[in-house]
Design a protein around this motif. Structure first.
Motif, mmCIF file in Angstrom:
data_model
loop_
_atom_site.group_PDB
_atom_site.id
_atom_site.type_symbol
_atom_site.label_atom_id
_atom_site.label_comp_id
_atom_site.label_asym_id
_atom_site.label_seq_id
_atom_site.Cartn_x
_atom_site.Cartn_y
_atom_site.Cartn_z
ATOM 1 N N VAL A 114 0.823 -1.204 0.000
ATOM 2 C CA VAL A 114 0.000 0.000 0.000
ATOM 3 C C VAL A 114 0.859 1.256 0.000
ATOM 4 O O VAL A 114 0.580 2.224 -0.722
ATOM 5 C CB VAL A 114 -0.955 -0.002 1.211
ATOM 6 C CG1 VAL A 114 -1.632 1.353 1.366
ATOM 7 C CG2 VAL A 114 -2.017 -1.092 1.052
ATOM 8 N N ILE A 115 1.918 1.275 0.816
ATOM 9 C CA ILE A 115 2.692 2.518 0.920
ATOM 10 C C ILE A 115 3.651 2.708 -0.256
ATOM 11 O O ILE A 115 4.159 3.814 -0.449
ATOM 12 C CB ILE A 115 3.456 2.618 2.260
ATOM 13 C CG1 ILE A 115 4.509 1.518 2.384
ATOM 14 C CG2 ILE A 115 2.495 2.625 3.423
ATOM 15 C CD1 ILE A 115 5.458 1.752 3.528
ATOM 16 N N ARG A 116 3.871 1.665 -1.029
ATOM 17 C CA ARG A 116 4.678 1.869 -2.240
ATOM 18 C C ARG A 116 3.934 2.728 -3.242
ATOM 19 O O ARG A 116 4.534 3.528 -3.967
ATOM 20 C CB ARG A 116 5.036 0.513 -2.853
ATOM 21 C CG ARG A 116 6.132 -0.242 -2.116
ATOM 22 C CD ARG A 116 6.637 -1.415 -2.946
ATOM 23 N NE ARG A 116 7.742 -2.094 -2.275
ATOM 24 C CZ ARG A 116 7.611 -3.180 -1.525
ATOM 25 N NH1 ARG A 116 6.403 -3.704 -1.360
ATOM 26 N NH2 ARG A 116 8.653 -3.727 -0.950
ATOM 27 N N LEU A 117 2.604 2.564 -3.274
ATOM 28 C CA LEU A 117 1.761 3.369 -4.166
ATOM 29 C C LEU A 117 0.544 3.849 -3.374
ATOM 30 O O LEU A 117 -0.581 3.379 -3.577
ATOM 31 C CB LEU A 117 1.320 2.548 -5.383
ATOM 32 C CG LEU A 117 2.406 2.185 -6.407
ATOM 33 C CD1 LEU A 117 1.857 1.188 -7.416
ATOM 34 C CD2 LEU A 117 2.911 3.448 -7.125
ATOM 35 N N PRO A 118 0.760 4.786 -2.449
ATOM 36 C CA PRO A 118 -0.354 5.229 -1.599
ATOM 37 C C PRO A 118 -1.431 5.953 -2.402
ATOM 38 O O PRO A 118 -1.132 6.792 -3.255
ATOM 39 C CB PRO A 118 0.322 6.183 -0.604
ATOM 40 C CG PRO A 118 1.564 6.646 -1.297
ATOM 41 C CD PRO A 118 2.013 5.497 -2.146
ATOM 42 N N ASP A 119 -2.681 5.590 -2.148
ATOM 43 C CA ASP A 119 -3.781 6.236 -2.866
ATOM 44 C C ASP A 119 -4.407 7.319 -1.992
ATOM 45 O O ASP A 119 -4.035 7.518 -0.830
ATOM 46 C CB ASP A 119 -4.823 5.213 -3.314
ATOM 47 C CG ASP A 119 -5.418 4.424 -2.149
ATOM 48 O OD1 ASP A 119 -5.326 4.897 -0.993
ATOM 49 O OD2 ASP A 119 -5.984 3.339 -2.398
ATOM 50 N N GLU A 120 -5.381 8.033 -2.548
ATOM 51 C CA GLU A 120 -6.003 9.136 -1.831
ATOM 52 C C GLU A 120 -6.796 8.669 -0.618
ATOM 53 O O GLU A 120 -6.936 9.390 0.368
ATOM 54 C CB GLU A 120 -6.898 9.939 -2.773
ATOM 55 C CG GLU A 120 -6.122 10.800 -3.752
ATOM 56 C CD GLU A 120 -5.142 11.737 -3.072
ATOM 57 O OE1 GLU A 120 -5.526 12.365 -2.053
ATOM 58 O OE2 GLU A 120 -3.994 11.849 -3.543
ATOM 59 N N THR A 121 -7.304 7.439 -0.673
ATOM 60 C CA THR A 121 -8.053 6.912 0.473
ATOM 61 C C THR A 121 -7.144 6.773 1.683
ATOM 62 O O THR A 121 -7.511 7.157 2.811
ATOM 63 C CB THR A 121 -8.673 5.547 0.119
ATOM 64 O OG1 THR A 121 -9.569 5.710 -0.982
ATOM 65 C CG2 THR A 121 -9.430 4.974 1.303
#
Length: 211
Positions: A147-154
């Motif tokens: 998740v933190i490699r490509l963190p999204d807006e959520t």
């Protein structure tokens, strides 16, 4: 169960010093510990790591080590405090903890401990998301690492909400720094005496049980 809300920042040396006390509290029957990141060194609180701040931090670190027994390694002194030009920014580490909170919340304290050890013992740069992902993977939290490699807006929105909630609690109770501890649930939540995490833990536990 009585809730203990632990207010902290992952780049706060005093918060690292409270690690053993926090563990003891979490092991006590009848208590549950919840993490509340304050964002102390993120956003407008982030700053460059320069020689003057490094010397200031190292002096405090030695005092913390004497009081708590927590190690601050030479690797940390050379690679982290000596990394002039880098930023002191807890934003990435706080975001990583929110990722754990969302994917495996029972492991958030373990993640915080591993992230702190990566900085203060191993001398790694925990402002780097790639390093944080490696730390999380090393303790079996691959989902949060992804998740933190490509963190999204959520994730980012959830992280902002956690920090804002903590800061609101600090303002409500007149708390100016971390670590800090609140006991109970709203509307009866109240602060524990400042510095209690650095005294005798058995005395603290007895006082909390009597509260």
């Amino acid at each position: 169960m009585t809730t203990l809300l632990y207010l902290f920042d992952p780049l706060c040396g005093w918060c690292y010093g409270a690690t053993a006390a926090l563990q003891r509290l979490a092991e006590q029957p009848g208590f549950t510990v919840e993490l509340a990141p304050s964002g102390l060194f993120s956003g407008s609180g982030a700053r460059p790591m320069d020689e003057n701040f490094a010397a200031f931090a190292w002096g405090h670190d030695q005092r913390i080590s004497q009081m708590t027994g927590q190690p601050f390694s030479e690797a940390y002194r050379q690679n982290v405090l000596g990394g002039h030009g880098r930023r002191l920014d807890s934003g990435p580490a706080t975001l990583a903890l929110t990722a754990v909170h969302q994917t495996d919340p029972a492991q958030e304290r373990a993640a915080l401990k591993a992230i702190q050890a990566a900085r203060y013992v191993e001398g790694r740069d925990i402002t780097d998301p790639a390093v944080l992902a490696e730390v999380l993977e090393s303790i079996g939290l691959g989902a949060a690492a992804d998740v933190i490699r490509l963190p999204d807006e959520t994730l980012k929105a959830a992280n902002r909400q956690r920090v804002e909630t903590t800061r609101a609690a600090m303002q409500r109770f007149g708390i100016n720094g971390v670590p800090a501890l609140l006991i109970g649930d709203d509307p009866r939540r109240r602060p524990v005496q400042a510095g209690a995490l650095f005294g005798d833990v058995d005395t603290l536990v007895s006082a909390l049980k009597a509260a």
